[in-house]
Design a protein around this motif. Structure first.
Motif, PDB file in Angstrom:
ATOM      1  N   PRO A 193       0.834  -1.207   0.000  1.00 45.15           N
ATOM      2  CA  PRO A 193       0.000   0.000   0.000  1.00 45.15           C
ATOM      3  C   PRO A 193       0.871   1.260   0.000  1.00 45.15           C
ATOM      4  CG  PRO A 193      -0.724  -1.550   1.696  1.00 45.15           C
ATOM      5  CD  PRO A 193       0.591  -2.052   1.179  1.00 45.15           C
ATOM      6  N   LYS A 194       0.377   2.293  -0.665  1.00 45.39           N
ATOM      7  CA  LYS A 194       1.084   3.570  -0.652  1.00 45.39           C
ATOM      8  C   LYS A 194       0.916   4.227   0.718  1.00 45.39           C
ATOM      9  CE  LYS A 194       0.253   4.141  -5.586  1.00 45.39           C
ATOM     10  NZ  LYS A 194      -0.467   4.892  -6.641  1.00 45.39           N
ATOM     11  N   LYS A 195       1.779   5.184   0.998  1.00 43.72           N
ATOM     12  CA  LYS A 195       1.816   5.800   2.331  1.00 43.72           C
ATOM     13  C   LYS A 195       0.464   6.392   2.730  1.00 43.72           C
ATOM     14  CE  LYS A 195       5.642   7.702   3.532  1.00 43.72           C
ATOM     15  NZ  LYS A 195       6.817   8.606   3.708  1.00 43.72           N
ATOM     16  N   ASP A 196      -0.218   7.032   1.788  1.00 43.91           N
ATOM     17  CA  ASP A 196      -1.483   7.686   2.117  1.00 43.91           C
ATOM     18  C   ASP A 196      -2.704   6.823   1.786  1.00 43.91           C
ATOM     19  OD1 ASP A 196      -1.131   7.743  -0.590  1.00 43.91           O
ATOM     20  OD2 ASP A 196      -1.757   9.840  -0.857  1.00 43.91           O
ATOM     21  N   GLU A 197      -2.480   5.558   1.441  1.00 37.45           N
ATOM     22  CA  GLU A 197      -3.574   4.664   1.056  1.00 37.45           C
ATOM     23  C   GLU A 197      -4.169   3.988   2.296  1.00 37.45           C
ATOM     24  OE1 GLU A 197      -4.286   1.351  -2.501  1.00 37.45           O
ATOM     25  OE2 GLU A 197      -2.267   1.943  -1.907  1.00 37.45           O
ATOM     26  N   ALA A 198      -5.462   3.816   2.293  1.00 36.71           N
ATOM     27  CA  ALA A 198      -6.145   3.202   3.439  1.00 36.71           C
ATOM     28  C   ALA A 198      -5.687   1.762   3.640  1.00 36.71           C
ATOM     29  CB  ALA A 198      -7.650   3.242   3.231  1.00 36.71           C
TER      30      ALA A 198
END
Length: 434
Positions: A193-198
């Motif tokens: 998951p990306k850093k800002d992804e839930a």
């Protein structure tokens, strides 16, 4: 004179992955039917030892074990050690799994652990979900991982019990289902998951039910296998299998100790084999001394540029030298730098691995390697021919080869349309003798 080997297609067939086999659907490798029929046709004597230095999910060791042959399976990925150990669980253990799982879930519900802020599961799950998953893992570890596996000298995953490994596989499958949205079209790639992804949110009951269902399914499949084995009037004794965590480029095998090697080495297609098991590595975090990135760098075919300088070796053969020369001179971006160095790393590790494999074979012993070709842009990387030349440089004689044409994962990449090259790939079964 050695018996001629029966060689079926080494392509994996999802329709054959049912029952007990259905719980080990890890990418790459060949089907159990391919391994079993090939080993049967080899007419090996009782006490013969089979080697798979890239054992993966344990198809070779499983097939050899069922045929009453002794086997040694080696892999560098700790996840694959767990999976291969679980696959060898005797059917007599089927009745133990469900009550063990119930106890583990009860303890996980009653006393969820306090998560470390750097717990790898937090990369995928929100804290409450991650804590419950870690609680299940922690209770598997506390209940079933003893001093042989976890000692003051370190963790020895190759000593883990088949029961513990099976419950870990059930937890792997539950977690993989929960993070399904991060699975790409390429089965070797589970993106982080990306850093800002839930992160994933799942209620305890959902996680517990998934884990429990997996254990019940494995127990039932193993029980059916036990009944099937009872119907075999001439069933062979169960072989002795060792699953070892090691790097094939540095593995320590006794000289002239192996009767037959059956394996599929990593293909030269820049696949990060650790990326396919990211979530499982996160689950195993407390038992690992090496992080996923460092582990990936050790792999043959790593996508990371090696730190050391590697020179082309004469034992790599003329085909390899010609391919590398073309690659280095290719006009596309980074061909002469990054891509050239990663290919050097691949052939260096592969050659050192084959040298050790050849030394471990008994005189007259055989090595069967399933190898797939590939393309760099429009340049043909004829890996079957290159592996044949490397093998011959280390005392192996190619006795039989059978080719199979199949679809390639590279065909789904849009960039391939910019270069003239045939679709699909050739998967070759190379049979050597020492």
């Amino acid at each position: 004179m050695a018996a001629r080997l029966r060689i079926n297609s080494p392509k994996r067939n999802k329709r054959l992955q049912t029952g007990w086999e259905g719980f080990f659907p890890y990418y790459a490798g060949f089907p159990e039917l391919f391994a079993r029929e090939l080993l049967q046709s080899a007419k090996l004597p009782r006490g013969a030892v089979i080697l798979d230095p890239w054992n993966g999910s344990g198809t070779t060791t499983y097939a050899a074990n069922a045929l009453g042959l002794n086997a040694v399976g080696i892999d560098l990925n700790p996840v694959m050690i767990i999976v291969a150990r679980a696959r060898l669980l005797p059917p007599s253990e089927a009745d133990h799994l469900r009550p063990l799982a119930a106890t583990i879930l009860s303890h996980a519900h009653s006393a969820p652990p306090t998560l470390s802020p750097d717990d790898a599961l937090l990369g995928w799950f929100e804290p409450e979900t991650a804590a419950f998953i870690r609680g299940i893992e922690q209770n598997i570890r506390r209940s079933l991982v003893g001093s042989m596996t976890k000692s003051p000298e370190g963790v020895h995953l190759d000593k883990i019990s088949g029961t513990a490994a099976t419950l870990y596989v059930a937890l792997f499958a539950a977690c993989r289902k929960l993070v399904a949205r991060f699975q790409s079209s390429n089965p070797t790639w589970l993106r982080a998951p990306k850093k800002d992804e839930a992160r994933v949110v799942a209620a305890q009951i959902v996680v517990a039910r998934s884990f429990g269902d997996n254990v019940r399914g494995m127990s039932a499949a193993l029980a059916l296998k036990r009944e099937a084995d009872r119907l075999l009037t001439n069933a062979p004794r169960i072989g002795d299998s060792k699953i070892l965590l090691s790097d094939t480029a540095t593995m320590a095998l006794e000289n002239e100790s192996i009767d037959l090697a059956l394996t599929s080495p990593p293909y030269c297609t820049r696949i990060d084999y650790t990326a396919a098991t990211r979530i499982e590595l996160a689950v195993l975090g407390p038992l690992l001394s090496t992080g996923a990135r460092a582990l990936g760098k050790q792999m043959i075919g790593t996508t990371q540029v090696p730190d050391n300088t590697i020179d082309v070796d004469a034992t790599w053969g003329k085909t390899c030298a010609a391919f590398l020369k073309q690659l280095k001179a290719h006009p596309s971006k980074a061909s002469g730098g990054y891509y050239y160095r990663t290919h050097l790393d691949y052939y260096d590790k592969m050659t050192r691995s084959i040298e050790r494999l050849a030394s471990a074979l008994k005189p007259g012993g055989r090595a069967i390697l399933v190898v797939q070709d590939s393309y760099y842009k429009e340049l043909h990387n004829d890996l079957p021919k290159i592996i044949s030349e490397i093998g011959q440089a280390h005392g192996l004689s190619l006795k039989q080869r059978k080719d199979f044409h199949l679809r390639s994962m590279s065909d789904i990449h849009r960039g391939r349309l910019s270069y003239e090259r045939p679709s699909g790939a050739t998967e070759s079964v190379l049979c050597f003798a020492r």
